[in-house]
Design a protein around this motif. Sequence first.
Motif, PDB file in Angstrom:
ATOM      1  N   PRO A 166      -0.755   4.017  -4.248  1.00 17.74           N
ATOM      2  CA  PRO A 166      -0.642   3.878  -2.789  1.00 17.74           C
ATOM      3  C   PRO A 166       0.417   4.792  -2.178  1.00 17.74           C
ATOM      4  O   PRO A 166       1.333   4.333  -1.510  1.00 17.74           O
ATOM      5  N   VAL A 167       0.266   6.093  -2.398  1.00 12.15           N
ATOM      6  CA  VAL A 167       1.234   7.019  -1.827  1.00 12.15           C
ATOM      7  C   VAL A 167       0.524   8.072  -0.993  1.00 12.15           C
ATOM      8  O   VAL A 167       0.577   8.064   0.235  1.00 12.15           O
ATOM      9  N   LEU A 186       1.629   3.618   5.832  1.00 12.47           N
ATOM     10  CA  LEU A 186       1.872   3.140   4.478  1.00 12.47           C
ATOM     11  C   LEU A 186       2.116   4.310   3.526  1.00 12.47           C
ATOM     12  O   LEU A 186       2.918   4.207   2.587  1.00 12.47           O
ATOM     13  N   GLY A 187       1.409   5.430   3.755  1.00 12.83           N
ATOM     14  CA  GLY A 187       1.639   6.614   2.936  1.00 12.83           C
ATOM     15  C   GLY A 187       3.050   7.142   3.094  1.00 12.83           C
ATOM     16  O   GLY A 187       3.690   7.552   2.117  1.00 12.83           O
ATOM     17  N   GLY A 190       5.370   4.792   1.301  1.00 11.32           N
ATOM     18  CA  GLY A 190       5.235   4.996  -0.137  1.00 11.32           C
ATOM     19  C   GLY A 190       5.910   6.269  -0.599  1.00 11.32           C
ATOM     20  O   GLY A 190       6.551   6.297  -1.654  1.00 11.32           O
ATOM     21  N   LEU A 194       9.006   6.368  -3.144  1.00 11.55           N
ATOM     22  CA  LEU A 194       8.888   7.123  -4.387  1.00 11.55           C
ATOM     23  C   LEU A 194      10.027   8.126  -4.526  1.00 11.55           C
ATOM     24  O   LEU A 194      10.571   8.319  -5.618  1.00 11.55           O
TER      25      LEU A 194
END
Length: 210
Positions: A166-167, A186-187, A190, A194
């Motif tokens: 989910p990135v 959300l990206g 993420g 990360l």
Amino acid sequence: MIRYQLALLAHSQRWLPPLLAYVIMLGVLYSDPGSEARPLFGVSAGALTVVACWLAIALIDAEDPTQRLITRVHAGGLSTVITGIVAAIGLCCAVLMVVPLLWAALVHTGFTAAVLVDGVLAHSACAAAGVAIGLPCSRLVLPRIGYTVLTALAALGVVLLTRWVPVVNPMLRALLGTGSRSAVVLGLLGGVALLALSAAGTGWWVRRRG
């Protein structure tokens, strides 16, 4: 430290291959004024992931171990060095991000503020993900260039092509299709998460090994 890292990258000239490849890709991608900008942002953001990873590895590997140790001592700690590297590459990616956004705004039809926001979020998320991959794939963790290339390619393939990570991939699919803005947000979350995890993990590994 940020100025030093930028000067180091500029002097090494290792930024030239990814920059040329990125500009050529943009020239081909954004050549049709009639195409929609939002799907194009998905492609150029994905390309920025690779460029950001390349720049991070190139910047870190521009220093030999002895010079890196001297830099660490003068900086006052490893955290300052890693923060400077991330910030320097982030500034480079911010400049590279402006090019497709401005190009689409000036040339392509149907360009709105909402599309611009999606483009900024997507490119920022992909830049963060690229730097996150580049940090542990650099000489800080992997001492040989062969291991660096193989590991970076594998990590980029997972992030860009795998749906369940989910990135980047779900966000790019949303831009290329009819996905909602929530996937883009959300990206970004993420990608930032990360990057933070990668920076912390890389710093921990270097301290443990040293």
